[in-house]
Design a protein around this motif. Sequence first.
Motif, PDB file in Angstrom:
ATOM      1  N   VAL A 239       0.858  -1.177   0.000  1.00  9.16           N
ATOM      2  CA  VAL A 239       0.000   0.000   0.000  1.00  9.16           C
ATOM      3  C   VAL A 239       0.897   1.230   0.000  1.00  9.16           C
ATOM      4  CG1 VAL A 239      -1.806   1.281   1.205  1.00  9.16           C
ATOM      5  CG2 VAL A 239      -1.808  -1.224   1.247  1.00  9.16           C
ATOM      6  N   ILE A 240       0.565   2.217  -0.870  1.00  9.99           N
ATOM      7  CA  ILE A 240       1.335   3.459  -0.948  1.00  9.99           C
ATOM      8  C   ILE A 240       0.416   4.613  -0.565  1.00  9.99           C
ATOM      9  CG2 ILE A 240       2.641   5.003  -2.459  1.00  9.99           C
ATOM     10  CD1 ILE A 240       3.348   2.564  -4.153  1.00  9.99           C
ATOM     11  N   ILE A 241       0.863   5.406   0.412  1.00  3.90           N
ATOM     12  CA  ILE A 241       0.077   6.519   0.936  1.00  3.90           C
ATOM     13  C   ILE A 241       0.878   7.798   0.731  1.00  3.90           C
ATOM     14  CG2 ILE A 241      -0.973   7.501   3.015  1.00  3.90           C
ATOM     15  CD1 ILE A 241      -0.205   3.860   3.045  1.00  3.90           C
ATOM     16  N   ASP A 242       0.183   8.865   0.254  1.00  9.16           N
ATOM     17  CA  ASP A 242       0.880  10.138   0.098  1.00  9.16           C
ATOM     18  C   ASP A 242       0.834  10.920   1.393  1.00  9.16           C
ATOM     19  OD1 ASP A 242      -1.654  11.127   0.297  1.00  9.16           O
ATOM     20  OD2 ASP A 242      -1.860  11.653  -1.820  1.00  9.16           O
ATOM     21  N   LYS A 243       1.389  12.134   1.359  1.00  6.12           N
ATOM     22  CA  LYS A 243       1.521  12.887   2.593  1.00  6.12           C
ATOM     23  C   LYS A 243       0.184  13.425   3.102  1.00  6.12           C
ATOM     24  CE  LYS A 243       3.084  17.019   0.114  1.00  6.12           C
ATOM     25  NZ  LYS A 243       4.220  17.980  -0.005  1.00  6.12           N
ATOM     26  N   SER A 244      -0.849  13.313   2.295  1.00 10.17           N
ATOM     27  CA  SER A 244      -2.189  13.678   2.782  1.00 10.17           C
ATOM     28  C   SER A 244      -2.918  12.467   3.372  1.00 10.17           C
ATOM     29  CB  SER A 244      -3.023  14.279   1.631  1.00 10.17           C
ATOM     30  OG  SER A 244      -3.237  13.311   0.605  1.00 10.17           O
ATOM     31  N   TYR A 245      -2.165  11.360   3.590  1.00 11.60           N
ATOM     32  CA  TYR A 245      -2.684  10.120   4.174  1.00 11.60           C
ATOM     33  C   TYR A 245      -3.730   9.446   3.286  1.00 11.60           C
ATOM     34  CZ  TYR A 245      -0.349  11.743   8.397  1.00 11.60           C
ATOM     35  OH  TYR A 245       0.594  12.191   9.284  1.00 11.60           O
ATOM     36  N   THR A 246      -3.657   9.749   1.961  1.00 15.04           N
ATOM     37  CA  THR A 246      -4.576   9.131   1.015  1.00 15.04           C
ATOM     38  C   THR A 246      -3.876   7.968   0.329  1.00 15.04           C
ATOM     39  OG1 THR A 246      -5.676  11.251   0.628  1.00 15.04           O
ATOM     40  CG2 THR A 246      -6.024   9.508  -1.013  1.00 15.04           C
TER      41      THR A 246
ATOM     42  N   PRO B 195      -1.312   3.987  13.107  1.00 21.90           N
ATOM     43  CA  PRO B 195      -0.147   4.436  13.876  1.00 21.90           C
ATOM     44  C   PRO B 195       1.172   4.186  13.138  1.00 21.90           C
ATOM     45  CG  PRO B 195      -1.676   3.241  15.263  1.00 21.90           C
ATOM     46  CD  PRO B 195      -2.174   3.076  13.857  1.00 21.90           C
ATOM     47  N   GLU B 196       1.248   3.091  12.378  1.00 17.19           N
ATOM     48  CA  GLU B 196       2.475   2.783  11.662  1.00 17.19           C
ATOM     49  C   GLU B 196       2.762   3.848  10.593  1.00 17.19           C
ATOM     50  OE1 GLU B 196       0.816  -0.782  13.491  1.00 17.19           O
ATOM     51  OE2 GLU B 196      -0.014   0.622  12.028  1.00 17.19           O
ATOM     52  N   ILE B 197       1.704   4.313   9.894  1.00 23.76           N
ATOM     53  CA  ILE B 197       1.867   5.334   8.862  1.00 23.76           C
ATOM     54  C   ILE B 197       2.285   6.660   9.491  1.00 23.76           C
ATOM     55  CG2 ILE B 197       0.679   6.619   7.034  1.00 23.76           C
ATOM     56  CD1 ILE B 197       1.196   3.697   6.368  1.00 23.76           C
ATOM     57  N   ILE B 198       1.584   7.042  10.530  1.00 23.59           N
ATOM     58  CA  ILE B 198       1.914   8.295  11.211  1.00 23.59           C
ATOM     59  C   ILE B 198       3.334   8.257  11.739  1.00 23.59           C
ATOM     60  CG2 ILE B 198       1.322   9.763  13.161  1.00 23.59           C
ATOM     61  CD1 ILE B 198      -1.583   8.856  12.814  1.00 23.59           C
ATOM     62  N   GLY B 199       3.716   7.125  12.310  1.00 23.44           N
ATOM     63  CA  GLY B 199       5.066   6.975  12.841  1.00 23.44           C
ATOM     64  C   GLY B 199       6.121   7.099  11.760  1.00 23.44           C
ATOM     65  N   THR B 200       5.828   6.547  10.600  1.00 25.20           N
ATOM     66  CA  THR B 200       6.798   6.614   9.506  1.00 25.20           C
ATOM     67  C   THR B 200       6.961   8.056   9.004  1.00 25.20           C
ATOM     68  OG1 THR B 200       6.173   4.372   8.859  1.00 25.20           O
ATOM     69  CG2 THR B 200       7.410   5.661   7.256  1.00 25.20           C
ATOM     70  N   PHE B 201       5.857   8.800   8.892  1.00 26.67           N
ATOM     71  CA  PHE B 201       5.943  10.212   8.497  1.00 26.67           C
ATOM     72  C   PHE B 201       6.762  11.004   9.525  1.00 26.67           C
ATOM     73  CE2 PHE B 201       2.254   9.580   5.591  1.00 26.67           C
ATOM     74  CZ  PHE B 201       2.791  10.213   4.477  1.00 26.67           C
ATOM     75  N   ASN B 202       6.773  10.509  10.754  1.00 27.62           N
ATOM     76  CA  ASN B 202       7.562  11.176  11.803  1.00 27.62           C
ATOM     77  C   ASN B 202       8.995  10.655  11.874  1.00 27.62           C
ATOM     78  OD1 ASN B 202       5.411  12.824  12.632  1.00 27.62           O
ATOM     79  ND2 ASN B 202       4.613  11.197  13.998  1.00 27.62           N
ATOM     80  N   GLY B 203       9.359   9.775  10.948  1.00 26.08           N
ATOM     81  CA  GLY B 203      10.734   9.283  10.891  1.00 26.08           C
ATOM     82  C   GLY B 203      10.990   7.971  11.589  1.00 26.08           C
TER      83      GLY B 203
ATOM     84  N   SER C 152      -0.103 -13.957  11.661  1.00 26.03           N
ATOM     85  CA  SER C 152       0.941 -14.493  10.769  1.00 26.03           C
ATOM     86  C   SER C 152       1.250 -13.542   9.612  1.00 26.03           C
ATOM     87  CB  SER C 152       0.527 -15.870  10.211  1.00 26.03           C
ATOM     88  OG  SER C 152       0.357 -16.796  11.253  1.00 26.03           O
ATOM     89  N   TYR C 153       1.717 -12.374   9.946  1.00 23.78           N
ATOM     90  CA  TYR C 153       2.183 -11.469   8.892  1.00 23.78           C
ATOM     91  C   TYR C 153       3.274 -10.569   9.454  1.00 23.78           C
ATOM     92  CZ  TYR C 153      -0.643  -7.693  10.965  1.00 23.78           C
ATOM     93  OH  TYR C 153      -1.177  -6.757  11.812  1.00 23.78           O
ATOM     94  N   ILE C 154       4.050  -9.993   8.523  1.00 30.93           N
ATOM     95  CA  ILE C 154       5.086  -9.025   8.871  1.00 30.93           C
ATOM     96  C   ILE C 154       4.679  -7.685   8.276  1.00 30.93           C
ATOM     97  CG2 ILE C 154       7.503  -8.371   8.577  1.00 30.93           C
ATOM     98  CD1 ILE C 154       8.185 -11.338   8.399  1.00 30.93           C
ATOM     99  N   LEU C 155       4.733  -6.638   9.075  1.00 31.67           N
ATOM    100  CA  LEU C 155       4.393  -5.295   8.623  1.00 31.67           C
ATOM    101  C   LEU C 155       5.672  -4.461   8.536  1.00 31.67           C
ATOM    102  CD1 LEU C 155       2.354  -3.070   7.919  1.00 31.67           C
ATOM    103  CD2 LEU C 155       2.101  -2.638  10.385  1.00 31.67           C
ATOM    104  N   GLN C 156       5.951  -3.984   7.335  1.00 29.82           N
ATOM    105  CA  GLN C 156       7.152  -3.168   7.108  1.00 29.82           C
ATOM    106  C   GLN C 156       6.724  -1.845   6.441  1.00 29.82           C
ATOM    107  OE1 GLN C 156      10.690  -3.726   7.651  1.00 29.82           O
ATOM    108  NE2 GLN C 156      10.575  -1.519   7.218  1.00 29.82           N
ATOM    109  N   THR C 157       7.165  -0.741   7.002  1.00 27.55           N
ATOM    110  CA  THR C 157       6.911   0.574   6.389  1.00 27.55           C
ATOM    111  C   THR C 157       8.229   1.230   6.029  1.00 27.55           C
ATOM    112  OG1 THR C 157       6.905   1.710   8.529  1.00 27.55           O
ATOM    113  CG2 THR C 157       4.778   0.876   7.717  1.00 27.55           C
ATOM    114  N   MET C 158       8.181   2.007   4.949  1.00 28.47           N
ATOM    115  CA  MET C 158       9.389   2.680   4.476  1.00 28.47           C
ATOM    116  C   MET C 158       8.982   4.047   3.901  1.00 28.47           C
ATOM    117  SD  MET C 158      12.654   2.178   4.410  1.00 28.47           S
ATOM    118  CE  MET C 158      12.716   0.406   4.587  1.00 28.47           C
TER     119      MET C 158
END
Length: 486
Positions: free
Chosen positions: A98-105, A122-130, A141-147
């Motif tokens: 999933v790809i989200i822009d800076k407007s969280y869309t 929270p994971e998306i917000i945390g990533t925008f905060n670095g 049974s899944y792995i969640l990775q944000t970049m």
Amino acid sequence: MDVEKKKTKFKLPPINLRVLLSVVFLLFGVLPIFVYGGIVSRTNFTSRVDARKIELQTKCLMLSTKLTRGNFLKNSDNREVIRSEIDTVADIYNGRIVIIDKSYTTIEDTFNLATGKINISPEIIGTFNGNNTNIYNKTKSYILQTMPIYENIDNQNIDGVLMFIASTENLVSVAEGVGNTERFLYITLTAIVFVLSVIIGGRLLRPLINLRDDISSIGYGKLDQKIEHNEYQLTKSISENINTTLAKLQDADKSRDEFVANVSHELKTPITSIRVLADSLMSMENVPNEMYAEFMQDISDEIDREAKIIDDLLSLVKLDKSANTLVTEQVDINQLIKQILKRLRPIAQKRDIEMTFETIRDVSADVDETKLSLAINNLIENAIKYNKDGGFVKVSIDADHKFFYIKVKDSGDGIAPEYRDLIFERFYRIDKARSRQTGGTGLGLAITRNVVHLHDGIIKVSGKEGEGTTFTVRIPLNHVKRRDKK
């Protein structure tokens, strides 16, 4: 009336040693493997998950770099090429990107479920905060990775977020397959260890079982066998102890047979003499009064001898039964000996035997006066009976802080060293003919030794053959009462 309630203690039933050994072998043989196998399985699965997390992190970093370079968020013309690669990566890992822009869309969703929707997880917000996210959800049974996706390579301003949700069901399936294989191996190993533990336990217990069978045969009266089981130190020690006990039982059995034979002989001898004397009187006619009186006197003497044997036997029986029933009190030992000497002096005077009493110190001790008087009387009476005419009997008493000592010395023929231990046996006589002439029953010294032992004392005999005999008795001043065995 008070009724005492006895507390009943729960007792476990006897444990089968073979079963116990089998269980111990099974536990120590299989349990460590189970524990080690479980640790290895968990460690292996954790390592696989960690490797997958690192792998996903690398893939996400590569995709994020491509999205940044391709200006994916702002330039929709270049999206098709990158979208194809995103779909391929998502399919490879059976996941969702999933790809989200800076407007969280959400502008891209490989599942086409959230495109155009707002995502403020929270994971998306945390990533925008670095703060990048790299977590493993064991329950689902899944792995969640944000970049983060930057505006450009040179500008580190975050323009969007790449979120990769990768399934780990394939890892779980592999782990379950490995687990099933391990469980099969564990069951097989458990069965092998169980069979081996039963076999080894049986072989280890075989010496003990043989020892048990040999001991059981003793209960059927086989006292003459010798037990030898030297396979283990324990069985060797038990065998030696049992052989020692068997030897004592054999000696006791032999001593009992000898005692019964001696009692029968000793009791039969006076009866035989009485029978002979009575038959002689009945076979003769016109017996003179003098001869009749002489025969009756002989019969009376034999009856007295029979009574003396019976009295001594009863004394021995009483002593054997009253091993823990001494009636002790403080007794003046000096006065006790004086009374015994006074009672026996007339017997000594008939043979012109001099009796002396040497008192080194006054002694008062905690003893059973009746039994001790019997023992001392036997010693002094023997010193008179087996003495020479015109001889002497010396009695002395002494004491220290713990014991008192009584010595009885005579001027008789003495006792050879090889007979000194035997004279305390019941009915044992060195010179049987002479003993019967003096009226001895062969029980006096046995009674004396029993009395001394009941008082926790010792009795010793010394002297040289032809120079007389000395009996020494040592008894504690204070008698310690024994605890009755329950």
